[in-house]
Design a protein around this motif. Structure first.
Motif, PDB file in Angstrom:
ATOM      1  N   VAL A 104       0.715  -1.185   0.119  1.00 18.69           N
ATOM      2  CA  VAL A 104      -0.141  -0.026  -0.082  1.00 18.69           C
ATOM      3  C   VAL A 104       0.753   1.246  -0.124  1.00 18.69           C
ATOM      4  N   VAL A 105       0.513   2.070  -0.982  1.00 17.80           N
ATOM      5  CA  VAL A 105       1.227   3.344  -1.046  1.00 17.80           C
ATOM      6  C   VAL A 105       0.456   4.521  -1.020  1.00 17.80           C
ATOM      7  N   SER A 106       0.424   5.720  -0.615  1.00 14.21           N
ATOM      8  CA  SER A 106      -0.154   6.860  -0.590  1.00 14.21           C
ATOM      9  C   SER A 106       0.746   8.005  -1.073  1.00 14.21           C
ATOM     10  N   ALA A 107       0.485   8.862  -1.972  1.00 18.64           N
ATOM     11  CA  ALA A 107       1.231   9.662  -2.520  1.00 18.64           C
ATOM     12  C   ALA A 107       0.173  11.177  -2.836  1.00 18.64           C
ATOM     13  N   PHE A 114       1.046   4.862  -8.049  1.00 19.57           N
ATOM     14  CA  PHE A 114       1.049   3.431  -8.836  1.00 19.57           C
ATOM     15  C   PHE A 114       2.706   3.007  -8.969  1.00 19.57           C
ATOM     16  N   GLU A 115       3.476   3.888  -9.392  1.00 19.80           N
ATOM     17  CA  GLU A 115       4.868   3.376  -9.602  1.00 19.80           C
ATOM     18  C   GLU A 115       5.511   3.066  -8.546  1.00 19.80           C
ATOM     19  N   ALA A 116       5.383   3.725  -7.327  1.00 18.44           N
ATOM     20  CA  ALA A 116       5.904   3.309  -6.059  1.00 18.44           C
ATOM     21  C   ALA A 116       5.222   1.978  -5.579  1.00 18.44           C
ATOM     22  N   ALA A 117       3.862   1.789  -5.669  1.00 24.22           N
ATOM     23  CA  ALA A 117       3.483   0.480  -5.385  1.00 24.22           C
ATOM     24  C   ALA A 117       3.898  -0.713  -6.162  1.00 24.22           C
ATOM     25  N   ARG A 118       3.841  -0.356  -7.376  1.00 24.13           N
ATOM     26  CA  ARG A 118       4.487  -1.367  -8.273  1.00 24.13           C
ATOM     27  C   ARG A 118       5.831  -1.804  -8.027  1.00 24.13           C
ATOM     28  N   TYR A 119       6.644  -0.784  -7.467  1.00 23.79           N
ATOM     29  CA  TYR A 119       8.084  -1.175  -7.241  1.00 23.79           C
ATOM     30  C   TYR A 119       8.143  -1.952  -5.965  1.00 23.79           C
TER      31      TYR A 119
END
Length: 158
Positions: A104-107, A114-119
């Motif tokens: 889970v990533v919030s930005a 999306f990019e950070a969660a995929r990474y």
């Protein structure tokens, strides 16, 4: 299982059901307009076999959580405006359709979220020492897609 109140990072292993809604709610921040939640679920097939019936995951906090922390640090290095990051993985026996992992990533904006969660999920799969035992209709074995863990910094972002 609840997210930490005084931290923007939540990294854990648990033998309990993963708190999908709770992880989403925890990640929401006033300065962040995007929350991306990835949930990996147990499916009914694996490489070259059908009729998977259940999986069992094994892992140790003292080995896995530090890797999750390094992934979180790399998320923040690559996407400095990241709000909150959660990496949660379940251990024990899981049936079809149960969630085994959350990233889970919030930005502030959706592209970065999306990019950070995929990474984060890719790095978890490549870097964390978590073992998967598969049981199917006529056999069982440890996951055949096992590989040596890599440094999270070497994982691509998509």
């Amino acid at each position: 299982m609840r997210g930490p109140e005084n931290s923007d990072d939540w990294f854990a292993l648990t033998d309990q059901e993963l708190p999908i809604g709770g992880a989403y709610e925890w990640a929401v921040l006033p300065r962040c307009g995007a929350v991306v939640l990835f949930s990996g679920t147990v499916r009914d097939h694996a490489a070259d076999r059908d009729d998977v019936q259940h999986l069992t995951y094994e892992a140790y906090d003292e080995h896995v959580v530090p890797v999750f922390e390094r992934i979180g640090a790399e998320v923040r290095r690559r996407w400095p405006e990241t709000g909150r990051v959660a990496l949660l993985h379940r251990t024990g026996r899981l049936g079809l359709g149960e969630s085994s992992v959350l990233a889970v990533v919030s930005a502030p904006h959706r592209p970065e979220a999306f990019e950070a969660a995929r990474y984060a999920i890719d790095a978890l799969k490549e870097s964390a020492p978590i073992w998967k035992h598969e049981v199917w209709a006529d056999g069982e074995d440890w996951g055949t897609d096992a590989h040596d863990a890599v440094d999270p910094r070497s994982v691509g972002s998509g």
